[in-house]
Design a protein around this motif. Structure first.
Motif, PDB file in Angstrom:
ATOM      1  N   VAL A   1     -81.343  23.867 -38.271  1.00 13.90           N
ATOM      2  CA  VAL A   1     -80.624  22.962 -37.370  1.00 13.90           C
ATOM      3  C   VAL A   1     -81.067  21.549 -37.743  1.00 13.90           C
ATOM      4  CG1 VAL A   1     -80.219  22.306 -34.974  1.00 13.90           C
ATOM      5  CG2 VAL A   1     -80.696  24.702 -35.540  1.00 13.90           C
ATOM      6  N   GLN A   2     -80.110  20.701 -38.114  1.00 17.52           N
ATOM      7  CA  GLN A   2     -80.462  19.346 -38.549  1.00 17.52           C
ATOM      8  C   GLN A   2     -80.749  18.466 -37.337  1.00 17.52           C
ATOM      9  OE1 GLN A   2     -80.853  18.831 -41.849  1.00 17.52           O
ATOM     10  NE2 GLN A   2     -81.775  16.912 -41.250  1.00 17.52           N
ATOM     11  N   PRO A   3     -81.966  17.927 -37.253  1.00 20.49           N
ATOM     12  CA  PRO A   3     -82.303  17.070 -36.111  1.00 20.49           C
ATOM     13  C   PRO A   3     -81.780  15.659 -36.308  1.00 20.49           C
ATOM     14  CG  PRO A   3     -84.159  17.202 -37.568  1.00 20.49           C
ATOM     15  CD  PRO A   3     -83.086  18.105 -38.152  1.00 20.49           C
ATOM     16  N   GLU A   4     -81.776  14.933 -35.221  1.00 23.76           N
ATOM     17  CA  GLU A   4     -81.468  13.512 -35.283  1.00 23.76           C
ATOM     18  C   GLU A   4     -82.784  12.749 -35.370  1.00 23.76           C
ATOM     19  OE1 GLU A   4     -80.563  12.330 -30.875  1.00 23.76           O
ATOM     20  OE2 GLU A   4     -79.837  14.368 -31.242  1.00 23.76           O
ATOM     21  N   GLU A   5     -82.707  11.441 -35.406  1.00 27.13           N
ATOM     22  CA  GLU A   5     -83.892  10.602 -35.304  1.00 27.13           C
ATOM     23  C   GLU A   5     -83.990  10.208 -33.835  1.00 27.13           C
ATOM     24  OE1 GLU A   5     -84.411   6.531 -37.257  1.00 27.13           O
ATOM     25  OE2 GLU A   5     -85.104   7.967 -38.771  1.00 27.13           O
ATOM     26  N   PHE A   6     -85.123  10.477 -33.224  1.00 21.92           N
ATOM     27  CA  PHE A   6     -85.273  10.292 -31.787  1.00 21.92           C
ATOM     28  C   PHE A   6     -85.922   8.948 -31.479  1.00 21.92           C
ATOM     29  CE2 PHE A   6     -85.491  14.775 -32.909  1.00 21.92           C
ATOM     30  CZ  PHE A   6     -84.445  15.275 -32.156  1.00 21.92           C
ATOM     31  N   THR A   7     -85.590   8.381 -30.315  1.00 25.79           N
ATOM     32  CA  THR A   7     -86.152   7.084 -29.921  1.00 25.79           C
ATOM     33  C   THR A   7     -87.376   7.230 -29.022  1.00 25.79           C
ATOM     34  OG1 THR A   7     -84.578   6.935 -28.103  1.00 25.79           O
ATOM     35  CG2 THR A   7     -83.960   5.855 -30.165  1.00 25.79           C
ATOM     36  N   THR A   8     -87.613   8.442 -28.486  1.00 22.11           N
ATOM     37  CA  THR A   8     -88.803   8.671 -27.662  1.00 22.11           C
ATOM     38  C   THR A   8     -89.437  10.011 -28.022  1.00 22.11           C
ATOM     39  OG1 THR A   8     -87.731   9.869 -25.860  1.00 22.11           O
ATOM     40  CG2 THR A   8     -87.727   7.441 -25.712  1.00 22.11           C
ATOM     41  N   GLN A   9     -90.718  10.122 -27.758  1.00 21.45           N
ATOM     42  CA  GLN A   9     -91.417  11.387 -27.980  1.00 21.45           C
ATOM     43  C   GLN A   9     -90.825  12.473 -27.095  1.00 21.45           C
ATOM     44  OE1 GLN A   9     -95.688  11.145 -27.629  1.00 21.45           O
ATOM     45  NE2 GLN A   9     -95.961  13.346 -27.917  1.00 21.45           N
ATOM     46  N   GLY A  10     -90.500  12.134 -25.853  1.00 20.59           N
ATOM     47  CA  GLY A  10     -89.926  13.118 -24.929  1.00 20.59           C
ATOM     48  C   GLY A  10     -88.611  13.683 -25.428  1.00 20.59           C
ATOM     49  N   ASP A  11     -87.753  12.834 -25.993  1.00 18.02           N
ATOM     50  CA  ASP A  11     -86.480  13.318 -26.546  1.00 18.02           C
ATOM     51  C   ASP A  11     -86.722  14.278 -27.708  1.00 18.02           C
ATOM     52  OD1 ASP A  11     -85.065  11.826 -24.707  1.00 18.02           O
ATOM     53  OD2 ASP A  11     -84.522  10.238 -26.135  1.00 18.02           O
ATOM     54  N   ALA A  12     -87.677  13.935 -28.567  1.00 18.51           N
ATOM     55  CA  ALA A  12     -87.997  14.799 -29.708  1.00 18.51           C
ATOM     56  C   ALA A  12     -88.532  16.147 -29.231  1.00 18.51           C
ATOM     57  CB  ALA A  12     -89.012  14.117 -30.618  1.00 18.51           C
ATOM     58  N   GLU A  13     -89.405  16.115 -28.231  1.00 18.80           N
ATOM     59  CA  GLU A  13     -89.984  17.356 -27.722  1.00 18.80           C
ATOM     60  C   GLU A  13     -88.946  18.194 -26.978  1.00 18.80           C
ATOM     61  OE1 GLU A  13     -93.302  15.597 -25.687  1.00 18.80           O
ATOM     62  OE2 GLU A  13     -94.618  15.909 -27.422  1.00 18.80           O
ATOM     63  N   SER A  14     -88.032  17.557 -26.269  1.00 18.37           N
ATOM     64  CA  SER A  14     -86.958  18.300 -25.606  1.00 18.37           C
ATOM     65  C   SER A  14     -86.081  19.002 -26.634  1.00 18.37           C
ATOM     66  CB  SER A  14     -86.092  17.363 -24.750  1.00 18.37           C
ATOM     67  OG  SER A  14     -86.835  16.889 -23.660  1.00 18.37           O
ATOM     68  N   TRP A  15     -85.784  18.296 -27.726  1.00 20.48           N
ATOM     69  CA  TRP A  15     -84.945  18.866 -28.777  1.00 20.48           C
ATOM     70  C   TRP A  15     -85.605  20.098 -29.388  1.00 20.48           C
ATOM     71  CZ3 TRP A  15     -85.291  19.973 -33.940  1.00 20.48           C
ATOM     72  CH2 TRP A  15     -84.106  20.263 -34.595  1.00 20.48           C
ATOM     73  N   ILE A  16     -86.908  20.007 -29.710  1.00 21.79           N
ATOM     74  CA  ILE A  16     -87.592  21.156 -30.319  1.00 21.79           C
ATOM     75  C   ILE A  16     -87.630  22.316 -29.336  1.00 21.79           C
ATOM     76  CG2 ILE A  16     -90.051  20.802 -29.792  1.00 21.79           C
ATOM     77  CD1 ILE A  16     -88.825  21.453 -33.301  1.00 21.79           C
ATOM     78  N   GLY A  17     -87.750  22.014 -28.034  1.00 20.96           N
ATOM     79  CA  GLY A  17     -87.733  23.064 -27.019  1.00 20.96           C
ATOM     80  C   GLY A  17     -86.402  23.796 -26.950  1.00 20.96           C
ATOM     81  N   GLU A  18     -85.325  23.104 -27.262  1.00 22.03           N
ATOM     82  CA  GLU A  18     -83.993  23.713 -27.247  1.00 22.03           C
ATOM     83  C   GLU A  18     -83.683  24.473 -28.528  1.00 22.03           C
ATOM     84  OE1 GLU A  18     -81.202  20.568 -26.472  1.00 22.03           O
ATOM     85  OE2 GLU A  18     -82.265  19.948 -24.659  1.00 22.03           O
ATOM     86  N   HIS A  19     -84.273  24.077 -29.656  1.00 26.86           N
ATOM     87  CA  HIS A  19     -83.853  24.609 -30.955  1.00 26.86           C
ATOM     88  C   HIS A  19     -84.920  25.404 -31.707  1.00 26.86           C
ATOM     89  CE1 HIS A  19     -80.056  22.437 -30.795  1.00 26.86           C
ATOM     90  NE2 HIS A  19     -80.738  21.388 -30.360  1.00 26.86           N
ATOM     91  N   TRP A  20     -86.102  25.608 -31.114  1.00 27.14           N
ATOM     92  CA  TRP A  20     -87.189  26.237 -31.862  1.00 27.14           C
ATOM     93  C   TRP A  20     -86.833  27.624 -32.377  1.00 27.14           C
ATOM     94  CZ3 TRP A  20     -89.537  30.797 -30.592  1.00 27.14           C
ATOM     95  CH2 TRP A  20     -89.311  31.279 -29.306  1.00 27.14           C
ATOM     96  N   LYS A  21     -86.103  28.402 -31.594  1.00 25.60           N
ATOM     97  CA  LYS A  21     -85.797  29.773 -32.014  1.00 25.60           C
ATOM     98  C   LYS A  21     -84.878  29.771 -33.239  1.00 25.60           C
ATOM     99  CE  LYS A  21     -85.218  34.358 -30.295  1.00 25.60           C
ATOM    100  NZ  LYS A  21     -86.405  34.905 -30.932  1.00 25.60           N
ATOM    101  N   ALA A  22     -83.845  28.940 -33.229  1.00 17.29           N
ATOM    102  CA  ALA A  22     -82.946  28.854 -34.387  1.00 17.29           C
ATOM    103  C   ALA A  22     -83.700  28.338 -35.610  1.00 17.29           C
ATOM    104  CB  ALA A  22     -81.761  27.947 -34.068  1.00 17.29           C
ATOM    105  N   LEU A  23     -84.620  27.402 -35.399  1.00 11.19           N
ATOM    106  CA  LEU A  23     -85.418  26.890 -36.513  1.00 11.19           C
ATOM    107  C   LEU A  23     -86.301  27.985 -37.093  1.00 11.19           C
ATOM    108  CD1 LEU A  23     -86.360  23.533 -34.822  1.00 11.19           C
ATOM    109  CD2 LEU A  23     -84.919  23.770 -36.866  1.00 11.19           C
ATOM    110  N   GLN A  24     -86.926  28.762 -36.202  1.00 13.40           N
ATOM    111  CA  GLN A  24     -87.774  29.872 -36.646  1.00 13.40           C
ATOM    112  C   GLN A  24     -86.937  30.901 -37.398  1.00 13.40           C
ATOM    113  OE1 GLN A  24     -89.039  32.538 -33.609  1.00 13.40           O
ATOM    114  NE2 GLN A  24     -90.735  33.326 -34.791  1.00 13.40           N
ATOM    115  N   GLU A  25     -85.789  31.270 -36.861  1.00  8.22           N
ATOM    116  CA  GLU A  25     -84.918  32.250 -37.516  1.00  8.22           C
ATOM    117  C   GLU A  25     -84.420  31.729 -38.863  1.00  8.22           C
ATOM    118  OE1 GLU A  25     -82.004  32.992 -34.477  1.00  8.22           O
ATOM    119  OE2 GLU A  25     -83.341  34.366 -33.404  1.00  8.22           O
ATOM    120  N   GLY A  26     -84.347  30.403 -39.010  1.00  3.25           N
ATOM    121  CA  GLY A  26     -83.921  29.792 -40.264  1.00  3.25           C
ATOM    122  C   GLY A  26     -85.037  29.634 -41.286  1.00  3.25           C
TER     123      GLY A  26
END
Length: 69
Positions: free
Chosen positions: A20-45
């Motif tokens: 899953v291609q991430p974006e560039e985040f403007t806050t640490q919280g946004d980056a951490e929220s994104w990884i929380g939503e996509h970690w399983k797909a990233l792991q499966e990939g």
């Protein structure tokens, strides 16, 4: 303004392209929220762990994408 980015790695630390291609985040919280939503797909990939960077500074990692036994 700081840019928050993820580095995706195999267990040996080799960098890989994420499923899953991430974006560039403007806050640490946004980056951490994104990884929380996509970690399983990233792991499966094929990603085993991630590192979080603020610009060129590593904030933390490696953080495993695998559930603890």
């Amino acid at each position: 303004m700081a840019a928050w980015t993820w580095r995706f790695e195999k267990a040996d630390g080799a960098e890989i392209q994420p499923a899953v291609q991430p974006e560039e985040f403007t806050t640490q919280g946004d980056a951490e929220s994104w990884i929380g939503e996509h970690w399983k797909a990233l792991q499966e990939g094929g990603a085993d762990q991630v590192r979080l960077f603020e610009d060129a500074t590593e904030i933390y990692g490696p953080m495993s994408l695998h559930a603890e036994a």
